[in-house]
Scaffold this motif. Structure first.
Motif, PDB file in Angstrom:
ATOM      1  N   SER A 188      91.496 -13.004 -15.195  1.00 45.34           N
ATOM      2  CA  SER A 188      91.870 -12.786 -13.784  1.00 45.34           C
ATOM      3  C   SER A 188      92.529 -14.128 -13.222  1.00 45.34           C
ATOM      4  O   SER A 188      91.487 -15.034 -12.976  1.00 45.34           O
ATOM      5  CB  SER A 188      90.364 -12.299 -13.118  1.00 45.34           C
ATOM      6  N   LYS A 313      89.657  -8.400  -3.563  1.00 53.61           N
ATOM      7  CA  LYS A 313      89.618  -7.148  -4.850  1.00 53.61           C
ATOM      8  C   LYS A 313      91.203  -7.049  -4.980  1.00 53.61           C
ATOM      9  O   LYS A 313      91.482  -6.391  -6.093  1.00 53.61           O
ATOM     10  CB  LYS A 313      88.779  -6.156  -4.312  1.00 53.61           C
ATOM     11  N   ASP A 314      92.027  -7.057  -4.018  1.00 54.44           N
ATOM     12  CA  ASP A 314      93.430  -6.740  -4.325  1.00 54.44           C
ATOM     13  C   ASP A 314      94.237  -7.848  -5.099  1.00 54.44           C
ATOM     14  O   ASP A 314      95.290  -7.444  -5.810  1.00 54.44           O
ATOM     15  CB  ASP A 314      94.226  -6.401  -2.996  1.00 54.44           C
ATOM     16  N   ARG A 317      91.796  -9.413 -10.167  1.00 53.14           N
ATOM     17  CA  ARG A 317      91.171  -8.328 -11.170  1.00 53.14           C
ATOM     18  C   ARG A 317      91.363  -8.894 -12.538  1.00 53.14           C
ATOM     19  O   ARG A 317      92.694  -9.396 -12.879  1.00 53.14           O
ATOM     20  CB  ARG A 317      92.116  -7.141 -10.921  1.00 53.14           C
ATOM     21  N   ILE A 361      82.923 -10.638  -5.854  1.00 51.17           N
ATOM     22  CA  ILE A 361      83.812 -10.570  -7.072  1.00 51.17           C
ATOM     23  C   ILE A 361      82.827 -10.634  -8.316  1.00 51.17           C
ATOM     24  O   ILE A 361      82.076 -11.685  -8.517  1.00 51.17           O
ATOM     25  CB  ILE A 361      84.854 -11.723  -7.085  1.00 51.17           C
TER      26      ILE A 361
END
Ligand code: ATP
Length: 520
Positions: A188, A313-314, A317, A361
């Motif tokens: 990420s 969160k957008d 990831r 996260i």
């Protein structure tokens, strides 16, 4: 195993050997055997064993070899080299490099380290292994001997890429992101990109190297209009930073209304209403001046919004890199955005690790900060948060890669926390001194190689590998967004009426990717 030379003499941690190998270069790895172990050594100096007498060299028209032949001297003496090697040690899986403290005996054989020896001893990870980063190849070999870093070390203990401008920092950072997005890492990654150099990484989505069963790497490119920070997310100091020339009285009022509204999702109107409520009467000059400043300055900072807020969160990831393009933003916006985003990432990681409430996260995050001297210098708005992440991030899985052409402007406490260093060509003497002081693990012999490096070549040292190595970056799979412009080529195209278009195809951002924020 083929010997390349024999030991002549030795002292302390160095020894000399004689070799006919004219291809052996400084920085190359050789070894000798001690108690059945391969003791790895680095070549630090090489010079001809015997020099032609000056008189032979005084007439360029006559080949010195001819004179030697005429005089009946054995020519091979002039083709031998005396090489100084510094002992690194034999590699022990548990202890790392162990120096046997025994120099090789005169006459003992010296071998060139084979590719398997290098991959077993110099690097912590094998090529393609889970958690490995194939950054490039050893610089001193004609054949491609891969140089591999350990992903977990750079995420937990940070890294930096330092070099003069145009040396290939962002090209190499692109290689790093490519490696992080390969299936064996699925990282990420967040890239803070003040120059708009990383958008070409979007090409990753079309390449097979970034796909595996059930895995497909993603790259999001966010532009200025797509990035907003809610006013109420700013800390008091950040709010204060945006409002210039406040009197003590104004600051006292602002502080008290901020404390009153803290924890709520307040807007700039809420701030102004609270200030007015505190005013003695409608004409209270201080309250009016403070309210005016809020309208004038806060409402003018484009990335600050009363309602919209970027959702972590957008943008974060596993298997995804998000590039935040900051090239159209002013300095203040860039620093505020960096500060707020990094703070939220750290908090979200702490919440997840400690089971606290609030935004979470659940996985480690790696953040690349380009032009780091602008964000990690003491006078930058993002200084404090970077300092905290660099010192505490390892506990919570927030790794940072600082990239800069002015390392002397980065706070030394911050720089010294980057436990893996990639240093490319550095010309500025102040920056060279700064690197010498802050990077203890690199010996003088390697530091002296820095000015001689060319584009794409680097010195890599620190915890992500076992010993410092000189490398050349591997070729990018995606095109490089920061490629230097070929000015004469562009001028000629224009003057010949062909116009100009960038070779790189426009990178299209899918429509569904624009759904990045939530509104409350
Ligand atoms: N390993 C490499 N192989 C081929 N070309 C390279 C390599 N590294 C850099 N280049 C080329 O060199 C030029 C400068 O590289 P890059 O943009 O990475 O430098 P930089 O150090 O990031 O510079 P700046 O500080 O100005 O951003 C680019 O045109 C790039 O394509």
């Amino acid at each position: 195993m083929k010997a390349i030379g024999l030991v002549k003499s030795g002292e302390g941690l160095e020894f000399k050997f004689v070799t006919p190998d004219d291809k052996l270069r400084n920085g190359e790895f050789v070894y000798y055997i001690y108690n059945d172990r391969k003791v790895i050594c680095r070549v630090v100096k090489k010079s001809p064993l015997r020099l032609y007498p000056d008189i032979y060299l005084s007439k360029p028209s006559i080949d010195p070899e001819r004179i030697i032949k005429i005089m009946g001297i054995n020519k091979t003496e002039f083709e031998l080299f005396e090489v100084t090697a510094s002992i690194i040690g034999y590699y022990d899986r548990n202890l790392g490099f162990v120096n046997p403290r025994v120099i090789p005996k005169p006459g003992q054989k010296v071998y060139l380290a084979e590719e398997e020896v290098i991959s077993e001893t110099l690097f912590k990870k094998k090529l393609g292994e889970v958690g490995s980063i194939h950054i490039g190849y050893l610089l001193n070999r004609d054949d491609d001997v891969p140089a591999v870093l350990e992903t977990s070390s750079i995420v937990s203990e940070h890294m930096c890429i330092l070099a003069s401008t145009g040396s290939g920092k962002s090209y190499l950072a692109g290689v790093l992101v490519e490696e992080l997005l390969k299936p064996h890492n699925s990282a990420s990654v967040l890239i803070l990109d003040p120059h708009g150099e990383y958008h070409t990484l979007k090409e990753i989505e079309g390449l097979d190297e970034f796909r595996d069963e059930g895995y497909s790497a993603r790259v999001k490119i966010l532009e200025k209009d797509e990035i907003k920070i809610r006013l109420s997310e700013l800390e008091y100091d950040e709010l204060l930073n945006i409002l210039p020339n406040l009197t003590d009285k104004m600051e006292a009022i602002l502080n008290s209304v901020y404390r009153e509204l803290e924890g709520t999702k307040f807007t700039s109107n809420d701030l102004i209403d609270a200030i007015q409520r505190r005013a003695e009467d409608e004409r209270d000059v201080t309250a009016r001046a403070l309210s005016w400043r809020i309208r004038r300055y806060i409402e003018n900072v484009e990335i600050i919004d009363d309602y919209i807020h970027i959702s972590l969160k957008d943008i974060l990831r596993p298997g995804m890199a998000t590039v935040i393009q900051m090239s159209d933003m002013g300095d203040l916006d860039q620093q505020l955005l960096t500060s707020v985003i990094l703070k939220r990432i750290l908090n979200a990681r702490i919440n997840a690790e400690k089971g606290l409430s609030g935004e979470k996260i659940e996985y480690p995050v790696f953040v690349i900060v380009e032009e780091a001297h602008r964000f990690a210098s003491r006078d930058s708005k993002s200084f404090e948060v970077l300092k905290t992440i660099l010192s505490e991030g390892r506990k919570f899985g927030v790794g940072v890669c600082l990239i800069s052409q002015r390392p002397s402007k980065i706070d030394s406490d911050i720089l010294s926390q980057c436990m893996t260093q990639i240093i490319m060509r550095i010309v500025n003497p102040a920056d060279q001194d700064n690197i010498r002081d802050s990077v203890e693990s690199i010996g003088k012999d390697l530091i002296s190689e820095l000015p001689g490096l060319t584009k794409g070549q680097a010195l890599v040292a620190g915890v992500a590998l076992n010993t410092p190595v000189l490398i050349r970056a591997r070729k990018r799979l995606t095109s490089h967004g920061g490629a230097s412009k070929n000015a004469p080529e562009i001028w000629r195209r224009y003057s010949q009426g062909h116009g100009y278009s960038e070779k790189t195809e426009e990178i299209r951002i899918p429509a569904k990717q624009r759904r990045l924020f939530w509104e409350e």
